[in-house]
Design an enzyme around this catalytic site. Structure first.
Site, PDB file in Angstrom:
ATOM      1  N   SER A 211      18.040  -5.053  36.382  1.00  0.00           N
ATOM      2  CA  SER A 211      17.901  -5.990  35.354  1.00  0.00           C
ATOM      3  C   SER A 211      17.852  -5.231  34.038  1.00  0.00           C
ATOM      4  CB  SER A 211      16.479  -6.815  35.521  1.00  0.00           C
ATOM      5  OG  SER A 211      16.339  -7.338  34.341  1.00  0.00           O
TER       6      SER A 211
ATOM      7  N   TYR B 102       6.955  -6.303  36.854  1.00  0.00           N
ATOM      8  CA  TYR B 102       8.511  -6.493  36.930  1.00  0.00           C
ATOM      9  C   TYR B 102       9.328  -5.444  36.265  1.00  0.00           C
ATOM     10  CZ  TYR B 102      12.812  -8.975  37.040  1.00  0.00           C
ATOM     11  OH  TYR B 102      14.237  -9.270  37.436  1.00  0.00           O
TER      12      TYR B 102
END
Length: 253
Positions: free
Chosen positions: A137, A150
């Site tokens: 990501s 995250y």
């Protein structure tokens, strides 16, 4: 058929979003595809559509991964392309983030990459044109408020990718990451629902707010990310190694 004719592609988190889109595209190139995920009911329709193999697997359980990978290998042969895509997200102020939340996200988004890579490397170090692709990501390239677990997991994913790329640089294996921004997937739907619960916005308004965090003002499509995954599998991508391919509309520029 295409460049992947007869080759075996294993995709974790293959029932929805990026995993399902990559499965369709690799199957269109002729690959035999094994789809892994927690819920067989999500995997099976995609597997039926592409004549693939659906295998239920919890990637946080290494023994379950060993069994699932063995089943995939028995069905479709040694692995040629492995896409480690399974992932989860959450968002909360750091001081209200439970240790259990951190552990759960790290287990799915990072430890499962370690286990998955170790389990597939014996196949990927044999033969030509082997590929290991991690779905990371843009959160692995910069910080992010209210999403510390995250972001930490995705930084770890990028670090693991780069380390394996260097360690195996002289083999026939390449190891790369794709780093999308907010993608139009069930994970973004869940994020929008969480935002709606703690704000006065509707779910649709929350989705729009997430889209506006991307520099181009829209959500990335799963197909756009999958296209980069397929490109990394192409025989002419053999010198792309240790890369973090951003699919983010300029967000990380």
């Amino acid at each position: 058929m295409g460049f992947a004719n007869g080759r075996h592609a294993l995709i974790t988190g293959g029932g929805t979003g990026i995993g399902a889109a990559a499965a369709r595209m690799l199957a269109a190139e002729g690959a035999r595809v094994s789809l892994l995920g927690r819920r067989l009911e999500a995997l099976q329709p995609i597997a039926d559509e592409i004549s693939g193999t659906a295998i239920a697997c919890d990637v946080t359980d290494r023994a379950a991964m060993e069994r699932a990978f063995a089943e995939a290998r028995e069905a479709n042969g040694p692995f040629d392309y492995v896409v480690l895509n399974a992932g989860i997200g959450d968002s909360a102020p750091f001081l209200r983030t439970a240790r259990e939340t951190f552990d759960r996200i790290i287990a799915t988004n990072l430890t499962a990459l370690f286990d998955g890579a170790q389990l597939v490397l014996p196949d990927l170090l044999q033969g030509e044109g082997k590929r290991l692709i991690v779905v990371a990501s843009v959160a692995g390239l910069k910080g992010g408020a209210y999403a510390a677990p995250y972001v930490a997991s995705k930084h770890g994913a990028v670090g693991l990718t780069k380390s394996l790329a260097l360690e195996f640089a002289k083999t026939n294996l390449t190891v790369n990451a794709v780093c999308p921004a907010f993608v139009d997937t069930p994970m973004v739907d869940e994020s929008a629902e969480r935002i709606a619960k703690v704000s006065r916005r509707s779910v649709d308004e929350s989705r729009d707010a997430l889209a506006k965090l991307n520099a181009n003002g829209r959500l990335v499509t799963a197909e756009e990310v999958a296209a980069s995954i397929v490109n990394l599998c192409h025989p002419l991508s053999g010198s792309i190694n240790g890369a973090c391919v951003t699919i983010d509309g300029g967000t990380s520029a």
